[in-house]
Structures are given as C-alpha cells and as structure tokens.
Design an enzyme around this catalytic site. Structure first.
Site, PDB file in Angstrom:
ATOM      1  N   VAL A  35       0.834  -1.196   0.000  1.00 47.17           N
ATOM      2  CA  VAL A  35       0.000   0.000   0.000  1.00 47.17           C
ATOM      3  C   VAL A  35       0.872   1.251   0.000  1.00 47.17           C
ATOM      4  CG1 VAL A  35      -1.744   1.311   1.261  1.00 47.17           C
ATOM      5  CG2 VAL A  35      -1.919  -1.182   1.128  1.00 47.17           C
ATOM      6  N   CYS A  36       1.870   1.271   0.860  1.00 48.53           N
ATOM      7  CA  CYS A  36       2.712   2.459   0.973  1.00 48.53           C
ATOM      8  C   CYS A  36       3.597   2.647  -0.255  1.00 48.53           C
ATOM      9  CB  CYS A  36       3.546   2.391   2.246  1.00 48.53           C
ATOM     10  SG  CYS A  36       2.555   2.478   3.749  1.00 48.53           S
ATOM     11  N   THR A  37       3.942   1.565  -0.948  1.00 44.67           N
ATOM     12  CA  THR A  37       4.687   1.700  -2.201  1.00 44.67           C
ATOM     13  C   THR A  37       3.896   2.542  -3.188  1.00 44.67           C
ATOM     14  OG1 THR A  37       5.884  -0.383  -1.926  1.00 44.67           O
ATOM     15  CG2 THR A  37       5.611   0.426  -4.179  1.00 44.67           C
TER      16      THR A  37
END
Length: 210
Positions: A35-37
């Site tokens: 998700v953070c990528t």
C-alpha cells in the site's frame, strides 16, 4: 514538536528545514509494503502540486536509511518514479510518539507487511509555516490514502488562514465559502458584498476570496 533526524538527504532539523513553508509529514509502517509503495509514488507524482502550495513533504518509518534507499530504487523501477522528498529513519519511534502516530489497531492487516509490535501508523500531519499542527489524518493500514484530498485540505487550510471564512462540506477551490465568524444566536447580521441570502443567519455563503 521540533526534532532532528537522519534522513535520505542527510541529518535534518525539522523546523529549520520547513522554514516558512507549510509541511506534510506522513508515516508508514514499514518499507517494502504494497500500500505504501503506491502512496510514495503517488506523492512523488504530485510534487508540483505541493510546491505550488508552498508545502514541503517528508515521510517517516522506523526502517534504516539503507532500507529506504533500496525501497526508493524499487519504487522507481516498478512505478516509474522515485520518492523525491526526504525519508526519515525513526528506529526508536521517538518522532512517531511525539506526533501520536502509533496505531492502536491491529498491525497485521492484509497487505501491510509483517505483524510488528511497534510501528508508525499511517498518519498525515499538516504543519503551518508557524510550526503548528493544523490537521491530522489517520488511516487504517489496509486502505490507501487519497492525496488529492490532502491537497484539497491544504487549499482549505491556506484559504482560511488568509481570510476570515470557513469551507462547507465537499468544498473545492473556486466554490462559495462560508462567512466567518457567524453572527450571535438570534441575530441576522448584515449581508456582506457578494453574500447570498439564506434561510438561516448562521449559514452565509459568499464568493471565495482570492
């Protein structure tokens, strides 16, 4: 709170780095998480929009700088753009604690990396040029953040910082705003130039000031 931290662009003193700009400090639970990528790539693509709003961007997690740099290279390879903002290494979570970023929710949610006893949550903190927290947003670990909404929030914060107005629900730049402060209860007050007549004296829509 002010802090000094090691980042991917060297040691950084937060207040000095901000100067007289607005700031967005956002955290993630760990490097190499899916998700953070996608979020770091999205923020990198929005760099001109943050610059137009005189807003400096910086991210944070507990991982080491070497990990941040390797992750940045992988984001560039997979998403076509690398993070173009400093990434803080906060191994003792001192900054995360100072900004109340530690989640109370389960950190083993699907798609969020391994379960950890202590991680920085998925928070967004907007800081004013006077080094005050203007807004804080917290997201569940499995749901991606909408940074276009963060830009809209920045627009509203900057507008209400310049003018004695408020923004109504679902406001976007260019739409009418609300006159503020509201008149005392039981009074109607006087309409200002450009103000639309309404049925309730405490809801007074006016043109957005420039």
């Amino acid at each position: 709170p002010d802090f000094t931290a090691e980042t991917t662009v060297g040691e950084l003193a937060f207040h000095d780095w901000l100067g007289h700009h607005w700031g967005m400090l956002f955290s993630h639970p760990g490097d190499f998480t899916p998700v953070c990528t996608t979020e770091l790539a999205a923020v990198a693509r929005l760099a001109p929009e943050f610059e137009r709003r005189r807003t400096r961007v910086i991210s944070l997690s507990a991982d080491a700088l070497a990990s941040h740099r390797q992750w940045s290279r992988e984001i560039a390879a997979s998403d076509g753009i690398a993070p173009n903002f400093p990434m803080i290494s906060d191994p003792e979570l001192e900054i995360a604690r100072a900004y109340d970023m530690l989640p109370a929710a389960d950190v083993s949610a699907p798609g969020c990396g391994p379960a950890l006893d202590r991680v920085a949550g998925r928070s967004v903190v907007i800081v004013t040029p006077g080094h005050r927290v203007a807004a804080m947003l917290s997201y569940p670990l499995a749901c991606g953040r909408n940074f276009h909404e963060v830009l809209r929030l920045l627009d509203a914060l900057q507008l209400t910082d310049r003018h004695p107005v408020a923004t109504p629900a679902d406001w976007v730049p260019g739409e009418p705003v609300l006159a503020s402060p509201v008149p005392a209860p039981g009074t109607r007050g006087l309409n200002r130039p450009g103000e639309r007549a309404v049925s309730k004296p405490y809801v007074r829509r006016i043109r957005q000031p420039l």
